[in-house]
Design a protein around this motif. Structure first.
Motif, PDB file in Angstrom:
ATOM      1  N   LYS A   3      10.451  25.264  73.297  1.00 35.28           N
ATOM      2  CA  LYS A   3      12.081  25.531  72.934  1.00 35.28           C
ATOM      3  C   LYS A   3      11.731  26.736  72.772  1.00 35.28           C
ATOM      4  O   LYS A   3      10.759  27.603  72.939  1.00 35.28           O
ATOM      5  CB  LYS A   3      11.087  25.197  71.449  1.00 35.28           C
ATOM      6  CG  LYS A   3      11.276  25.554  69.849  1.00 35.28           C
ATOM      7  CD  LYS A   3      11.664  25.124  68.489  1.00 35.28           C
ATOM      8  CE  LYS A   3      12.610  24.977  67.783  1.00 35.28           C
ATOM      9  NZ  LYS A   3      13.842  25.198  68.003  1.00 35.28           N
ATOM     10  N   VAL A   4      13.299  26.948  72.852  1.00 31.99           N
ATOM     11  CA  VAL A   4      13.307  28.366  73.526  1.00 31.99           C
ATOM     12  C   VAL A   4      13.494  29.004  71.093  1.00 31.99           C
ATOM     13  O   VAL A   4      13.736  28.877  70.711  1.00 31.99           O
ATOM     14  CB  VAL A   4      14.336  29.030  73.554  1.00 31.99           C
ATOM     15  CG1 VAL A   4      14.813  29.972  74.000  1.00 31.99           C
ATOM     16  CG2 VAL A   4      14.368  28.034  75.786  1.00 31.99           C
ATOM     17  N   THR A   5      12.590  30.476  71.721  1.00 36.39           N
ATOM     18  CA  THR A   5      12.881  31.093  70.182  1.00 36.39           C
ATOM     19  C   THR A   5      13.276  32.170  71.133  1.00 36.39           C
ATOM     20  O   THR A   5      13.828  32.899  72.203  1.00 36.39           O
ATOM     21  CB  THR A   5      11.304  31.834  69.653  1.00 36.39           C
ATOM     22  OG1 THR A   5      10.860  32.908  70.777  1.00 36.39           O
ATOM     23  CG2 THR A   5      11.045  30.585  68.965  1.00 36.39           C
ATOM     24  N   GLU A   6      14.189  33.532  69.753  1.00 40.66           N
ATOM     25  CA  GLU A   6      14.974  34.562  70.159  1.00 40.66           C
ATOM     26  C   GLU A   6      14.445  35.340  70.409  1.00 40.66           C
ATOM     27  O   GLU A   6      14.557  36.666  71.759  1.00 40.66           O
ATOM     28  CB  GLU A   6      15.944  34.703  69.017  1.00 40.66           C
ATOM     29  CG  GLU A   6      17.045  33.819  68.545  1.00 40.66           C
ATOM     30  CD  GLU A   6      17.442  34.524  67.250  1.00 40.66           C
ATOM     31  OE1 GLU A   6      17.358  35.376  66.979  1.00 40.66           O
ATOM     32  OE2 GLU A   6      18.560  33.955  66.693  1.00 40.66           O
ATOM     33  N   ASP A   7      13.159  35.474  70.296  1.00 42.64           N
ATOM     34  CA  ASP A   7      11.814  36.628  70.565  1.00 42.64           C
ATOM     35  C   ASP A   7      11.448  36.097  71.982  1.00 42.64           C
ATOM     36  O   ASP A   7      10.577  37.316  72.449  1.00 42.64           O
ATOM     37  CB  ASP A   7      11.401  36.658  69.497  1.00 42.64           C
ATOM     38  CG  ASP A   7      10.216  35.492  69.862  1.00 42.64           C
ATOM     39  OD1 ASP A   7      10.661  34.012  69.706  1.00 42.64           O
ATOM     40  OD2 ASP A   7       8.893  35.921  69.145  1.00 42.64           O
ATOM     41  N   MET A   8      11.650  35.164  73.141  1.00 43.91           N
ATOM     42  CA  MET A   8      11.309  35.374  74.292  1.00 43.91           C
ATOM     43  C   MET A   8      11.819  36.079  75.340  1.00 43.91           C
ATOM     44  O   MET A   8      13.022  36.316  75.032  1.00 43.91           O
ATOM     45  CB  MET A   8      11.659  34.089  74.232  1.00 43.91           C
ATOM     46  CG  MET A   8      10.690  32.838  74.027  1.00 43.91           C
ATOM     47  SD  MET A   8      10.566  31.334  74.393  1.00 43.91           S
ATOM     48  CE  MET A   8       8.873  30.554  73.632  1.00 43.91           C
ATOM     49  N   THR A   9      11.278  36.461  76.245  1.00 36.37           N
ATOM     50  CA  THR A   9      12.477  37.006  77.979  1.00 36.37           C
ATOM     51  C   THR A   9      12.690  36.140  78.227  1.00 36.37           C
ATOM     52  O   THR A   9      12.912  34.787  78.406  1.00 36.37           O
ATOM     53  CB  THR A   9      11.799  37.888  77.777  1.00 36.37           C
ATOM     54  OG1 THR A   9      10.739  36.883  79.143  1.00 36.37           O
ATOM     55  CG2 THR A   9      10.529  39.173  77.250  1.00 36.37           C
ATOM     56  N   ILE A  10      14.625  36.835  78.250  1.00 38.00           N
ATOM     57  CA  ILE A  10      14.727  35.302  79.528  1.00 38.00           C
ATOM     58  C   ILE A  10      13.885  35.158  80.464  1.00 38.00           C
ATOM     59  O   ILE A  10      14.019  33.898  81.030  1.00 38.00           O
ATOM     60  CB  ILE A  10      16.474  36.829  80.537  1.00 38.00           C
ATOM     61  CG1 ILE A  10      17.143  36.406  78.449  1.00 38.00           C
ATOM     62  CG2 ILE A  10      16.642  35.924  81.352  1.00 38.00           C
ATOM     63  CD1 ILE A  10      18.214  38.025  78.895  1.00 38.00           C
ATOM     64  N   HIS A  12      10.722  33.988  81.054  1.00 33.54           N
ATOM     65  CA  HIS A  12      10.005  33.351  80.235  1.00 33.54           C
ATOM     66  C   HIS A  12      10.490  31.717  80.179  1.00 33.54           C
ATOM     67  O   HIS A  12      10.684  31.570  80.716  1.00 33.54           O
ATOM     68  CB  HIS A  12       9.513  33.693  79.253  1.00 33.54           C
ATOM     69  CG  HIS A  12       8.565  32.531  78.448  1.00 33.54           C
ATOM     70  ND1 HIS A  12       7.069  32.714  78.339  1.00 33.54           N
ATOM     71  CD2 HIS A  12       8.404  31.570  77.346  1.00 33.54           C
ATOM     72  CE1 HIS A  12       6.482  31.490  78.096  1.00 33.54           C
ATOM     73  NE2 HIS A  12       8.115  31.079  77.029  1.00 33.54           N
ATOM     74  N   VAL A  13      11.949  31.865  79.471  1.00 34.24           N
ATOM     75  CA  VAL A  13      12.742  30.422  79.471  1.00 34.24           C
ATOM     76  C   VAL A  13      12.844  30.332  81.468  1.00 34.24           C
ATOM     77  O   VAL A  13      12.747  29.396  81.402  1.00 34.24           O
ATOM     78  CB  VAL A  13      13.662  31.150  78.790  1.00 34.24           C
ATOM     79  CG1 VAL A  13      14.772  29.490  78.794  1.00 34.24           C
ATOM     80  CG2 VAL A  13      13.350  31.198  77.235  1.00 34.24           C
ATOM     81  N   LEU A  14      13.174  31.364  82.481  1.00 37.21           N
ATOM     82  CA  LEU A  14      13.845  30.958  83.087  1.00 37.21           C
ATOM     83  C   LEU A  14      12.468  30.349  84.330  1.00 37.21           C
ATOM     84  O   LEU A  14      12.818  29.154  85.057  1.00 37.21           O
ATOM     85  CB  LEU A  14      14.449  32.276  84.482  1.00 37.21           C
ATOM     86  CG  LEU A  14      15.253  32.877  83.453  1.00 37.21           C
ATOM     87  CD1 LEU A  14      15.782  34.041  84.389  1.00 37.21           C
ATOM     88  CD2 LEU A  14      16.293  31.603  84.102  1.00 37.21           C
ATOM     89  N   GLN A  15      10.909  31.049  83.868  1.00 37.80           N
ATOM     90  CA  GLN A  15      10.246  30.321  83.996  1.00 37.80           C
ATOM     91  C   GLN A  15      10.084  29.119  83.885  1.00 37.80           C
ATOM     92  O   GLN A  15       9.377  27.799  84.653  1.00 37.80           O
ATOM     93  CB  GLN A  15       8.889  30.934  83.828  1.00 37.80           C
ATOM     94  CG  GLN A  15       9.117  32.397  84.971  1.00 37.80           C
ATOM     95  CD  GLN A  15       7.690  33.798  84.453  1.00 37.80           C
ATOM     96  OE1 GLN A  15       7.304  33.473  83.642  1.00 37.80           O
ATOM     97  NE2 GLN A  15       7.693  34.425  85.047  1.00 37.80           N
ATOM     98  N   GLN A  16      10.675  28.293  82.966  1.00 35.82           N
ATOM     99  CA  GLN A  16      10.004  27.104  82.568  1.00 35.82           C
ATOM    100  C   GLN A  16      11.347  26.544  83.093  1.00 35.82           C
ATOM    101  O   GLN A  16      10.818  24.710  83.989  1.00 35.82           O
ATOM    102  CB  GLN A  16      10.137  26.760  81.284  1.00 35.82           C
ATOM    103  CG  GLN A  16       9.867  27.966  79.783  1.00 35.82           C
ATOM    104  CD  GLN A  16       7.910  27.440  80.875  1.00 35.82           C
ATOM    105  OE1 GLN A  16       7.592  26.406  80.637  1.00 35.82           O
ATOM    106  NE2 GLN A  16       7.172  28.685  80.951  1.00 35.82           N
ATOM    107  N   ASP A  17      12.177  26.791  83.724  1.00 35.94           N
ATOM    108  CA  ASP A  17      13.130  25.582  84.338  1.00 35.94           C
ATOM    109  C   ASP A  17      14.316  26.774  84.447  1.00 35.94           C
ATOM    110  O   ASP A  17      15.398  26.950  84.487  1.00 35.94           O
ATOM    111  CB  ASP A  17      14.157  24.590  83.416  1.00 35.94           C
ATOM    112  CG  ASP A  17      14.675  23.626  83.914  1.00 35.94           C
ATOM    113  OD1 ASP A  17      15.020  23.821  85.195  1.00 35.94           O
ATOM    114  OD2 ASP A  17      15.077  22.488  83.932  1.00 35.94           O
ATOM    115  N   GLY A  36      15.949  44.090  82.371  1.00 37.78           N
ATOM    116  CA  GLY A  36      15.592  44.323  81.409  1.00 37.78           C
ATOM    117  C   GLY A  36      15.359  42.436  81.003  1.00 37.78           C
ATOM    118  O   GLY A  36      14.914  42.077  80.559  1.00 37.78           O
ATOM    119  N   ALA A  37      15.673  41.504  82.019  1.00 35.25           N
ATOM    120  CA  ALA A  37      15.839  39.936  81.976  1.00 35.25           C
ATOM    121  C   ALA A  37      13.700  39.918  81.368  1.00 35.25           C
ATOM    122  O   ALA A  37      13.626  38.646  81.267  1.00 35.25           O
ATOM    123  CB  ALA A  37      15.651  39.247  83.169  1.00 35.25           C
ATOM    124  N   THR A  38      13.108  40.334  82.510  1.00 38.34           N
ATOM    125  CA  THR A  38      11.888  40.628  82.125  1.00 38.34           C
ATOM    126  C   THR A  38      11.244  41.406  80.606  1.00 38.34           C
ATOM    127  O   THR A  38       9.983  41.407  80.424  1.00 38.34           O
ATOM    128  CB  THR A  38      11.217  41.258  83.029  1.00 38.34           C
ATOM    129  OG1 THR A  38      10.784  42.158  83.042  1.00 38.34           O
ATOM    130  CG2 THR A  38      11.482  40.403  84.404  1.00 38.34           C
TER     131      THR A  38
END
Length: 67
Positions: A3-10, A12-17, A36-38
């Protein structure tokens, strides 16, 4: 399910998929490999780029729910 939340980094989400990259790009977040993405959260990136972060997070979560 992830589940993605607004406080995650870009990143972190990319590492999931990595298949979520086009979703970020659709919202004008093209620099997926830049520092910036990290470091900055999705919410922070949204403020900088003037996008609807809640809609972006919703689209990202739809992607992960379909997996």
């Amino acid at each position: 399910m992830f589940k993605v939340t607004e406080d995650m980094t870009i990143m972190h989400v990319l590492q999931q998929d990595r298949e979520v990259a086009p979703i970020f790009m659709k919202y004008g977040l093209h620099c997926l490999g830049c520092p910036g993405a990290t470091m900055e959260s999705i919410a922070d990136a949204g403020k900088v780029h003037g996008i609807d972060v809640s809609k972006l997070v919703e689209d990202l979560n739809k992607h992960f729910a379909s997996k």
